[in-house]
Write a protein that holds these residues in place. Structure first.
Motif, mmCIF file in Angstrom:
data_model
loop_
_atom_site.group_PDB
_atom_site.id
_atom_site.type_symbol
_atom_site.label_atom_id
_atom_site.label_comp_id
_atom_site.label_asym_id
_atom_site.label_seq_id
_atom_site.Cartn_x
_atom_site.Cartn_y
_atom_site.Cartn_z
ATOM 1 N N GLY A 40 -28.306 -21.221 101.188
ATOM 2 C CA GLY A 40 -28.071 -19.812 100.872
ATOM 3 C C GLY A 40 -29.372 -19.036 100.748
ATOM 4 O O GLY A 40 -29.510 -17.945 101.307
ATOM 5 N N LEU A 160 -18.720 -18.916 97.785
ATOM 6 C CA LEU A 160 -19.280 -20.224 98.177
ATOM 7 C C LEU A 160 -18.222 -21.288 98.451
ATOM 8 O O LEU A 160 -18.192 -22.335 97.813
ATOM 9 C CB LEU A 160 -20.204 -20.762 97.064
ATOM 10 N N ASP A 162 -16.049 -24.015 100.931
ATOM 11 C CA ASP A 162 -16.230 -24.908 102.058
ATOM 12 C C ASP A 162 -15.255 -24.484 103.175
ATOM 13 O O ASP A 162 -14.172 -23.974 102.891
ATOM 14 C CB ASP A 162 -15.980 -26.333 101.533
ATOM 15 N N GLY A 163 -15.681 -24.667 104.428
ATOM 16 C CA GLY A 163 -14.922 -24.159 105.571
ATOM 17 C C GLY A 163 -13.495 -24.670 105.657
ATOM 18 O O GLY A 163 -12.570 -23.916 105.962
ATOM 19 N N ASP A 180 -20.493 -15.496 101.295
ATOM 20 C CA ASP A 180 -21.302 -16.569 101.881
ATOM 21 C C ASP A 180 -22.526 -15.957 102.550
ATOM 22 O O ASP A 180 -22.391 -15.119 103.440
ATOM 23 C CB ASP A 180 -20.453 -17.348 102.895
ATOM 24 N N LEU A 181 -23.696 -16.387 102.125
ATOM 25 C CA LEU A 181 -24.931 -15.847 102.700
ATOM 26 C C LEU A 181 -25.128 -16.261 104.150
ATOM 27 O O LEU A 181 -25.904 -15.652 104.868
ATOM 28 C CB LEU A 181 -26.130 -16.298 101.853
ATOM 29 N N ASN A 182 -24.426 -17.322 104.565
ATOM 30 C CA ASN A 182 -24.580 -17.795 105.940
ATOM 31 C C ASN A 182 -23.494 -17.184 106.833
ATOM 32 O O ASN A 182 -22.340 -17.603 106.792
ATOM 33 C CB ASN A 182 -24.475 -19.326 105.958
ATOM 34 N N SER A 185 -21.414 -19.754 109.036
ATOM 35 C CA SER A 185 -20.641 -20.876 108.505
ATOM 36 C C SER A 185 -19.172 -20.762 108.927
ATOM 37 O O SER A 185 -18.700 -19.678 109.294
ATOM 38 C CB SER A 185 -20.725 -20.910 106.975
ATOM 39 N N ASP A 197 -23.628 -11.834 101.355
ATOM 40 C CA ASP A 197 -24.482 -11.335 100.270
ATOM 41 C C ASP A 197 -24.611 -12.451 99.243
ATOM 42 O O ASP A 197 -23.798 -13.388 99.211
ATOM 43 C CB ASP A 197 -23.808 -10.104 99.623
ATOM 44 N N ASN A 198 -25.603 -12.344 98.375
ATOM 45 C CA ASN A 198 -25.753 -13.325 97.310
ATOM 46 C C ASN A 198 -24.709 -13.034 96.228
ATOM 47 O O ASN A 198 -24.501 -11.870 95.867
ATOM 48 C CB ASN A 198 -27.168 -13.219 96.713
#
Ligand code: ATP
Length: 246
Positions: A40, A160, A162-163, A180-182, A185, A197-198
């Motif tokens: 992240g 946050l 999981d996929g 999710d910062l990514n 993902s 965003d964080n």
């Protein structure tokens, strides 16, 4: 916590690291949570460690979905509890929405610690300890949730996630809002609304939008939601990052 001078150029980022590290020692964050945090951080660096306009837009739309939901739930894991426990309690009250502790590496001990952490910030009721329902398609502990919480929700905010679990919740016909910062993902790609965003900025900003929009006309809110395109928003985030790198 170790002494970090406020004048340090990376003060906020270092303070966040300290929080995560302490929460791991306290048994709130799983050790793999540190690795997730690192991934992240790298993406946050690329965003300039600020809420970019596309994230603000997604946070506004998320606020609307949470406001018009019948049974909204905010899912809390170890990293989220370490970084924004107080802010999640406050957001839950402002909507109002239920809070549920939902862990990838589930142990009763860690659930109890996270529940206590949320209660210490004023949470009156926290779901996740009963574990009397199973999200279809997810094996073993990863799929456990509360029947009166996530299982019966219509809109779930999953900071946050999981996929696989994100997809399983979508398969249950829930509206899934991911933070999710990514932007690459599986979670970011699969969610109905993706906030790149964080969590430390996203949760308070969603609450800001909740307060701004709470008394608006339903038709006005629905028009904002209708004009939002999650895939386009994600593409715009990627263009933003690549332009910054050029
Ligand atoms: P996926 O399964 O969705 O492809 P992944 O395996 O990369 O994702 P996980 O390790 O399950 O992801 O979850 C960590 C995700 O959370 C990462 O994508 C990371 O960018 C993101 N993340 C970590 N810390 C933060 C934070 N403070 N705010 C927002 N997102 C964060």
């Amino acid at each position: 916590m170790s002494e970090i001078p406020k004048s340090h150029p990376r003060y906020i980022s270092l303070m966040i690291r300290e929080k995560i590290s302490k929460a791991m020692k306290d048994g709130i964050v799983h050790e793999t949570g540190l690795i997730a945090h690192g991934r992240g951080e790298a993406f946050d660096y690329l965003l300039g460690e600020k809420t970019i306009p596309m994230a603000d837009e997604a946070e506004k739309v998320a606020a609307i979905f949470l406001l018009i939901a019948k049974k909204p739930v905010i899912s809390i894991n170890g990293n989220v509890a370490a970084l924004v426990a107080e802010e999640c309690v406050s957001l839950g009250e402002s909507i109002p929405a239920k809070l549920e502790v939902n862990l990838f590496h589930r142990t009763q001990e860690r659930i109890d610690k996270i529940v206590k952490e949320l209660e210490s910030h004023g949470a009156k009721e926290v779901y996740g300890t009963v574990g009397d329902a199973q999200i279809p398609g997810l094996e073993h502990d990863r799929g456990i949730c509360d029947k009166d919480g996530i299982f019966s929700s219509d809109v779930v905010l999953v900071p946050l996630e999981d996929g696989d679990r994100c997809q399983a919740l979508i398969d249950m016909d829930k509206t899934v809002i991911a933070i999710d910062l990514n932007p690459l993902s599986r979670t970011a790609k699969n969610a109905n609304i993706t906030i790149v965003d964080n969590v430390v900025r996203a949760i308070p900003n969603i609450e800001k939008w909740i307060k701004k929009l709470k008394n608006e006309d339903a038709s006005y809110l629905i028009n904002i939601v209708k004009s939002f395109d999650n895939n386009k928003n994600l593409q715009d985030v990627l263009s933003y990052i690549t332009k910054k790198l050029a």
